[in-house]
Design a protein around this motif. Structure first.
Motif, PDB file in Angstrom:
ATOM      1  N   THR A  67      32.304  97.036 150.166  1.00 38.81           N
ATOM      2  CA  THR A  67      33.120  96.235 151.084  1.00 38.81           C
ATOM      3  C   THR A  67      32.567  96.350 152.487  1.00 38.81           C
ATOM      4  O   THR A  67      32.609  97.413 153.091  1.00 38.81           O
ATOM      5  N   GLU A  68      32.034  95.273 152.991  1.00 37.83           N
ATOM      6  CA  GLU A  68      31.559  95.242 154.379  1.00 37.83           C
ATOM      7  C   GLU A  68      32.517  94.444 155.254  1.00 37.83           C
ATOM      8  O   GLU A  68      32.721  94.759 156.405  1.00 37.83           O
ATOM      9  N   ASP A  69      33.130  93.422 154.672  1.00 34.03           N
ATOM     10  CA  ASP A  69      34.035  92.555 155.428  1.00 34.03           C
ATOM     11  C   ASP A  69      35.445  93.120 155.362  1.00 34.03           C
ATOM     12  O   ASP A  69      36.084  93.110 154.318  1.00 34.03           O
ATOM     13  N   THR A  70      35.919  93.632 156.476  1.00 38.82           N
ATOM     14  CA  THR A  70      37.277  94.174 156.527  1.00 38.82           C
ATOM     15  C   THR A  70      38.206  93.265 157.324  1.00 38.82           C
ATOM     16  O   THR A  70      39.307  93.654 157.669  1.00 38.82           O
ATOM     17  N   SER A  71      37.773  92.042 157.583  1.00 36.21           N
ATOM     18  CA  SER A  71      38.570  91.136 158.403  1.00 36.21           C
ATOM     19  C   SER A  71      39.857  90.713 157.704  1.00 36.21           C
ATOM     20  O   SER A  71      40.831  90.364 158.360  1.00 36.21           O
ATOM     21  N   HIS A  72      39.879  90.741 156.373  1.00 34.74           N
ATOM     22  CA  HIS A  72      41.082  90.346 155.640  1.00 34.74           C
ATOM     23  C   HIS A  72      42.180  91.389 155.783  1.00 34.74           C
ATOM     24  O   HIS A  72      43.344  91.085 155.640  1.00 34.74           O
ATOM     25  N   ASP A  73      41.829  92.641 156.032  1.00 35.03           N
ATOM     26  CA  ASP A  73      42.767  93.736 156.301  1.00 35.03           C
ATOM     27  C   ASP A  73      43.895  93.839 155.283  1.00 35.03           C
ATOM     28  O   ASP A  73      45.069  93.925 155.630  1.00 35.03           O
ATOM     29  N   VAL A  74      43.553  93.823 154.003  1.00 36.21           N
ATOM     30  CA  VAL A  74      44.566  94.025 152.962  1.00 36.21           C
ATOM     31  C   VAL A  74      44.513  95.451 152.418  1.00 36.21           C
ATOM     32  O   VAL A  74      45.250  95.794 151.507  1.00 36.21           O
ATOM     33  N   GLY A  75      43.639  96.275 152.973  1.00 30.39           N
ATOM     34  CA  GLY A  75      43.577  97.675 152.569  1.00 30.39           C
ATOM     35  C   GLY A  75      42.875  97.929 151.258  1.00 30.39           C
ATOM     36  O   GLY A  75      43.115  98.947 150.614  1.00 30.39           O
ATOM     37  N   ALA A  76      42.001  97.038 150.835  1.00 31.85           N
ATOM     38  CA  ALA A  76      41.257  97.201 149.579  1.00 31.85           C
ATOM     39  C   ALA A  76      39.774  97.386 149.895  1.00 31.85           C
ATOM     40  O   ALA A  76      39.199  96.633 150.681  1.00 31.85           O
ATOM     41  N   TYR A  77      39.176  98.385 149.264  1.00 25.56           N
ATOM     42  CA  TYR A  77      37.759  98.674 149.456  1.00 25.56           C
ATOM     43  C   TYR A  77      37.103  98.917 148.113  1.00 25.56           C
ATOM     44  O   TYR A  77      37.709  99.487 147.211  1.00 25.56           O
ATOM     45  N   GLN A  78      35.844  98.517 148.008  1.00 25.42           N
ATOM     46  CA  GLN A  78      35.051  98.791 146.818  1.00 25.42           C
ATOM     47  C   GLN A  78      33.955  99.780 147.181  1.00 25.42           C
ATOM     48  O   GLN A  78      33.241  99.598 148.172  1.00 25.42           O
ATOM     49  N   VAL A  79      33.829 100.816 146.345  1.00 21.84           N
ATOM     50  CA  VAL A  79      32.823 101.847 146.536  1.00 21.84           C
ATOM     51  C   VAL A  79      32.044 101.970 145.234  1.00 21.84           C
ATOM     52  O   VAL A  79      32.623 102.023 144.151  1.00 21.84           O
ATOM     53  N   ARG A  80      30.719 102.010 145.337  1.00 24.12           N
ATOM     54  CA  ARG A  80      29.851 102.109 144.155  1.00 24.12           C
ATOM     55  C   ARG A  80      29.451 103.574 143.958  1.00 24.12           C
ATOM     56  O   ARG A  80      28.893 104.198 144.860  1.00 24.12           O
TER      57      ARG A  80
END
Length: 168
Positions: free
Chosen positions: A112-125
């Protein structure tokens, strides 16, 4: 991920990871016996005083270097950005420091690079059992009594060490 983001935006809600709910069970299991030191600290005081979203955690530095909430990255990430918390996972954070010395590797781990949506969701590999998997997590973290991250944190108000530790 886009489905999660779209659903959260449509419902006006932030993402909550159903597999890692903000409670003591997520951290310590059914009894907490195996992690008494992490739960109670070295002096017997509770390490975790509550849970907060990243946007509710105040740091000395935030987005763009200003006082405020943590940013995913600030400038060029480095090994020196990692601060160990009360979890005692120095072996993991040491390995993460080696990865952080090569920015291109770190940026492949944080999907997750785009945090502009600010829904608190992230993807980590992460690599699990020899295969790369993408872990979807929320941005709700355990905090100590002063409202700071109880476990791994990042210097300069960065969020990436806490996100990777949580995904791990």
């Amino acid at each position: 991920m886009s489905v999660v983001v779209a659903t959260c935006i449509q419902n006006g809600e932030k993402f909550v990871d159903p597999e890692f709910l903000p409670n003591e069970y997520s951290l310590f299991g059914p009894t907490g016996k195996n992690h008494k030191r992490a739960r109670d600290g070295y002096n017997g005081a509770p390490v975790v005083a509550g849970w907060r979203r990243a946007s509710e955690i105040r740091t000395g530095r935030g987005r763009g270097g200003s006082t405020g909430i943590p940013a995913l990255f600030v400038g060029t990430p480095s090994a020196e950005d990692i601060n160990q918390g009360a979890l005692g996972d120095c072996y993991f954070l040491s390995a993460l420091a080696v990865v952080a010395s090569r920015e291109e590797l770190l940026r492949r781990i944080i999907v997750t690079e785009d945090t502009s949506h600010d829904v608190g969701a992230y993807q980590v590999r992460l690599c699990k059992d020899g295969a790369w998997v993408i872990v979807l997590i929320d941005d709700i973290f355990p905090v100590n009594k002063s409202g700071r991250l109880a476990f791994a944190s990042g210097s300069r108000g960065q969020l990436w060490p806490a996100l990777i530790e949580k995904a791990f």
